[in-house]
Motif scaffolding. Structure first.
Motif, PDB file in Angstrom:
ATOM      1  N   VAL A 131       2.820  -4.097   1.384  1.00 58.37           N
ATOM      2  CA  VAL A 131       1.616  -4.693   0.931  1.00 58.37           C
ATOM      3  C   VAL A 131       1.528  -6.034   0.726  1.00 58.37           C
ATOM      4  N   ALA A 132       2.517  -6.725   0.727  1.00 60.47           N
ATOM      5  CA  ALA A 132       2.620  -8.235   0.393  1.00 60.47           C
ATOM      6  C   ALA A 132       2.172  -9.009   1.628  1.00 60.47           C
ATOM      7  N   GLN A 133       2.336  -8.526   3.001  1.00 62.53           N
ATOM      8  CA  GLN A 133       2.056  -8.895   4.338  1.00 62.53           C
ATOM      9  C   GLN A 133       0.658  -8.605   4.595  1.00 62.53           C
ATOM     10  N   ALA A 134       0.295  -7.330   4.015  1.00 62.08           N
ATOM     11  CA  ALA A 134      -1.164  -6.934   4.350  1.00 62.08           C
ATOM     12  C   ALA A 134      -2.119  -7.759   3.312  1.00 62.08           C
TER      13      ALA A 134
ATOM     14  N   VAL B  90       6.403   1.636   4.925  1.00 65.22           N
ATOM     15  CA  VAL B  90       6.929   0.843   4.014  1.00 65.22           C
ATOM     16  C   VAL B  90       5.576   0.333   3.242  1.00 65.22           C
ATOM     17  N   GLU B  91       4.502   0.100   3.916  1.00 66.66           N
ATOM     18  CA  GLU B  91       3.242   0.040   3.072  1.00 66.66           C
ATOM     19  C   GLU B  91       2.861   1.105   2.253  1.00 66.66           C
ATOM     20  N   THR B  92       3.150   2.530   2.824  1.00 67.14           N
ATOM     21  CA  THR B  92       2.890   3.593   2.025  1.00 67.14           C
ATOM     22  C   THR B  92       3.870   3.676   0.565  1.00 67.14           C
ATOM     23  N   ALA B  93       4.972   3.240   1.041  1.00 66.48           N
ATOM     24  CA  ALA B  93       5.956   3.244  -0.205  1.00 66.48           C
ATOM     25  C   ALA B  93       5.680   2.217  -1.117  1.00 66.48           C
ATOM     26  N   ASP B  94       5.251   1.288  -0.558  1.00 67.54           N
ATOM     27  CA  ASP B  94       4.714  -0.130  -1.602  1.00 67.54           C
ATOM     28  C   ASP B  94       3.641   0.311  -2.457  1.00 67.54           C
ATOM     29  N   ARG B  95       2.617   0.902  -1.768  1.00 69.65           N
ATOM     30  CA  ARG B  95       1.463   1.291  -2.584  1.00 69.65           C
ATOM     31  C   ARG B  95       1.729   2.404  -3.607  1.00 69.65           C
TER      32      ARG B  95
ATOM     33  N   ALA C 203       3.677   9.862  -8.334  1.00 66.78           N
ATOM     34  CA  ALA C 203       3.817   8.347  -7.330  1.00 66.78           C
ATOM     35  C   ALA C 203       4.873   7.844  -7.360  1.00 66.78           C
ATOM     36  N   CYS C 204       5.777   7.959  -8.472  1.00 68.35           N
ATOM     37  CA  CYS C 204       7.198   7.318  -8.643  1.00 68.35           C
ATOM     38  C   CYS C 204       7.822   8.051  -7.696  1.00 68.35           C
ATOM     39  N   ALA C 205       7.778   9.496  -7.747  1.00 70.52           N
ATOM     40  CA  ALA C 205       8.601  10.172  -6.839  1.00 70.52           C
ATOM     41  C   ALA C 205       8.395  10.149  -5.254  1.00 70.52           C
ATOM     42  N   ASN C 206       7.102   9.784  -5.054  1.00 68.19           N
ATOM     43  CA  ASN C 206       6.608   9.714  -3.700  1.00 68.19           C
ATOM     44  C   ASN C 206       7.565   8.279  -3.045  1.00 68.19           C
ATOM     45  N   ALA C 207       7.263   7.597  -4.006  1.00 72.03           N
ATOM     46  CA  ALA C 207       7.857   5.848  -3.988  1.00 72.03           C
ATOM     47  C   ALA C 207       9.233   6.246  -3.565  1.00 72.03           C
ATOM     48  N   ALA C 208       9.973   6.668  -4.423  1.00 75.92           N
ATOM     49  CA  ALA C 208      11.390   6.930  -4.124  1.00 75.92           C
ATOM     50  C   ALA C 208      11.820   7.639  -2.833  1.00 75.92           C
ATOM     51  N   ASP C 209      11.239   8.789  -2.526  1.00 75.26           N
ATOM     52  CA  ASP C 209      11.251   9.330  -1.254  1.00 75.26           C
ATOM     53  C   ASP C 209      11.190   8.425  -0.003  1.00 75.26           C
TER      54      ASP C 209
ATOM     55  N   GLY D 228       4.573   1.780 -11.158  1.00 72.71           N
ATOM     56  CA  GLY D 228       4.651   0.485 -12.000  1.00 72.71           C
ATOM     57  C   GLY D 228       5.884   0.224 -12.775  1.00 72.71           C
ATOM     58  N   THR D 229       6.920   0.751 -12.298  1.00 70.55           N
ATOM     59  CA  THR D 229       8.175   0.572 -12.928  1.00 70.55           C
ATOM     60  C   THR D 229       9.181  -0.152 -11.880  1.00 70.55           C
ATOM     61  N   GLY D 230      10.125  -0.810 -12.594  1.00 71.62           N
ATOM     62  CA  GLY D 230      11.223  -1.247 -11.487  1.00 71.62           C
ATOM     63  C   GLY D 230      10.833  -2.577 -10.694  1.00 71.62           C
ATOM     64  N   THR D 231      11.366  -2.945  -9.933  1.00 67.44           N
ATOM     65  CA  THR D 231      10.858  -4.225  -9.010  1.00 67.44           C
ATOM     66  C   THR D 231       9.726  -3.738  -8.089  1.00 67.44           C
ATOM     67  N   LEU D 232       8.719  -4.481  -8.550  1.00 67.68           N
ATOM     68  CA  LEU D 232       7.502  -4.084  -7.796  1.00 67.68           C
ATOM     69  C   LEU D 232       7.287  -5.086  -6.504  1.00 67.68           C
ATOM     70  N   PRO D 233       6.642  -4.485  -5.318  1.00 66.38           N
ATOM     71  CA  PRO D 233       6.380  -5.392  -4.032  1.00 66.38           C
ATOM     72  C   PRO D 233       5.422  -6.647  -4.648  1.00 66.38           C
ATOM     73  N   LEU D 234       4.577  -6.609  -5.460  1.00 69.83           N
ATOM     74  CA  LEU D 234       3.784  -7.689  -5.805  1.00 69.83           C
ATOM     75  C   LEU D 234       3.782  -7.805  -7.386  1.00 69.83           C
ATOM     76  N   ALA D 235       3.555  -8.793  -7.849  1.00 67.02           N
ATOM     77  CA  ALA D 235       3.257  -8.978  -9.603  1.00 67.02           C
ATOM     78  C   ALA D 235       2.099  -8.360  -9.723  1.00 67.02           C
ATOM     79  N   ASP D 236       1.861  -7.602 -10.929  1.00 74.50           N
ATOM     80  CA  ASP D 236       0.595  -7.086 -11.417  1.00 74.50           C
ATOM     81  C   ASP D 236      -0.361  -7.949 -12.162  1.00 74.50           C
ATOM     82  N   HIS D 237      -1.193  -8.340 -11.466  1.00 72.73           N
ATOM     83  CA  HIS D 237      -2.272  -9.361 -12.110  1.00 72.73           C
ATOM     84  C   HIS D 237      -3.528  -8.589 -11.961  1.00 72.73           C
TER      85      HIS D 237
END
Length: 469
Positions: A188-191, A373-378, A268-274, A384-393
């Motif tokens: 997502v950072a690159q997108a 990777v984009e899907t996982a980042d989203r 979403a957390c489970a999906n991201a982990a997978d 919203g937990t752990g190290t996020l690909p982008l800061a939450d603003h």
């Protein structure tokens, strides 16, 4: 209920993710002006320029895009959509890696050939998953099932709005012999960074074609809507003079989940982990050529044949099940579905609001590859937990916002996000055709783009809001 689905994953493929030519000439005397304008666009400055032949300016702009760390690959293209509305495309190389390309689109009325009609309002639209700008917003160019009045980009252009779009890097990867070595960086950072580049390019070209250098609206559908939120949030941290967006239009998505939707956040957390686990194993391509493409193509060419994707179903049944009972595979909200279906004995047997041939063409014309990777980042951003690909603003977004949802899509679940932003100009519109008890058959996520009555129910309110701002 549908029969149990057995999803067949081909060996070596990641499981389904939840988700004019013209002679090369230019006016050398104009190059310093073009370069200066490009640099100004990147910095958010405003300047005026005299008139010149639009075709020369457009070519010079594209070639001079190196000022924005991009170069034109080949020549820009122009094709008629309908009447005085034309579609332009520019393929821009934005890096040195194998698939570092984005495709920028423009759909605009012309006063004469190659001379765009100046308009003060412009929007850039971001596509969703297994899609491109064309398949989402200009589908009549790829489908006989899409009537001209079923193109959102054309609809807006005819109403005096300059429509832009950008195809993400993964959409430009070749079908065969793909080098996936840069897919792991397509998050997502690159997108978001590429979206900023596309906005700078659009603002510069608009300046040079007499439309001024005002900021653009930014809108997106589905995953493109999530990127819209993420871009606006990132840009909120920049000085005002460097910002490029004056309003956002997220179409059927949430940027953050309500406390009442904690189960969906955990999903979403489970999906991201997978998904991150699949990436760690080397699966970086969510391969549309083995799922979305054949799902649509076979439903059209051999509807009664056995589906090679969903065991025990015909090709048509498999397509209908996927688009109308999407929640059986992916459920970001209860009874989520892409396209509303009519259910008979618990199974979708036809589409309720959209043309079947249009939907199969949408799927069949999916780009062959997509970044996992984009899907996982989203999903991680939703978690919203752990190290996020982008800061939450998200809370710092202060530009006007128009949220457009579908009852059978993200719908009302996307409303919570609109209460978290700093903007005091927020409008929401959720299309609902049926009682809540029949939400499983109500207006679906992609019906906002493809339904026969989408122009009246969804696009008219959107156009009215854009013209009022």
């Amino acid at each position: 209920m549908m029969k149990k689905i057995a999803f067949v994953v081909p060996s070596g493929v990641a499981p389904i993710a939840p988700s004019h030519a013209r002679t090369k000439t230019k006016r050398l005397a104009m190059m310093p002006v073009v370069l200066g304008l490009l640099a100004a666009a990147a910095g958010g400055c405003t300047m005026d320029t005299g008139s010149a032949d639009d075709r020369d300016i457009m070519q010079a702009t594209a070639e001079a895009s190196a000022a924005l760390s991009a170069t034109l690959e080949g020549m820009w293209e122009r094709e008629q959509v309908a009447g005085d509305v034309y579609h332009y495309t520019f393929l821009l190389k934005v890096g040195d890696t194998p698939n570092a390309r984005i495709r920028v689109h423009r759909v605009v009325r012309e006063d004469s050939p190659n001379v765009a009609h100046p308009t003060s309002r412009a929007i850039m639209l971001l596509h969703g998953d297994f899609a491109t700008f064309t398949t989402n917003f200009l589908p009549s160019l790829i489908s006989d099932g899409a009537q001209l009045d079923r193109n959102l980009a054309l609809y807006l252009a005819k109403r005096g709005i300059d429509v832009w779009g950008v195809d993400r890097r993964w959409t430009t990867a070749p079908a065969e012999g793909t080098d996936f070595s840069d897919f792991a960086g397509m998050g997502v950072a690159q997108a978001v960074s590429d979206t900023g580049l596309a906005l700078s390019f659009a603002r510069t070209l608009r300046t040079l074609t007499g439309a001024g250098q005002d900021r653009l609206f930014l809108g997106g559908f589905s995953s493109g809507a999530q990127l819209t939120y993420l871009y606006a949030a990132e840009e909120s941290q920049k000085p005002l003079a460097q910002r490029q967006v004056k309003g956002i239009v997220p179409i059927d998505i949430y940027g953050k989940l309500s406390p009442a939707d904690e189960s969906l956040r955990l999903y979403a957390c489970a999906n991201a982990a997978d998904e991150y686990d699949w990436v760690a194993q080397g699966y970086v391509d969510s391969d549309n050529s083995t799922f979305a493409q054949p799902l649509g193509a076979l439903a059209a060419s051999d509807p009664g044949g056995d589906s090679p994707i969903f065991e025990g179903y015909t090709n048509r049944e498999a397509m209908l099940g996927f688009v109308s009972a999407t929640f059986l595979l992916y459920e970001p909200k209860p009874q989520y579905h892409l396209v509303a279906g009519v259910y008979t004995n618990g199974f979708p047997t036809k589409l309720r609001y959209a043309s079947e041939s249009l939907i199969t063409d949408w799927l069949a014309h999916s780009p062959p590859h997509e970044s996992l990777v984009e899907t996982a980042d989203r999903d991680a951003m939703w978690c919203g937990t752990g190290t996020l690909p982008l800061a939450d603003h998200l809370a710092d977004i202060s530009v006007p916002l128009f949220y457009l949802g579908a009852a059978g899509g993200f719908g009302d679940h996307g409303l919570y996000t609109t209460t978290l932003v700093a903007s005091t100009d927020v409008t929401t519109h959720v299309v609902r055709r049926l009682p809540a008890s029949r939400e499983i058959e109500d207006f679906g996520h992609a019906d906002l783009l493809y339904a026969n009555d989408a122009p009246a129910l969804a696009w008219a309110p959107l156009a009215q809001w854009l013209l009022a701002h």
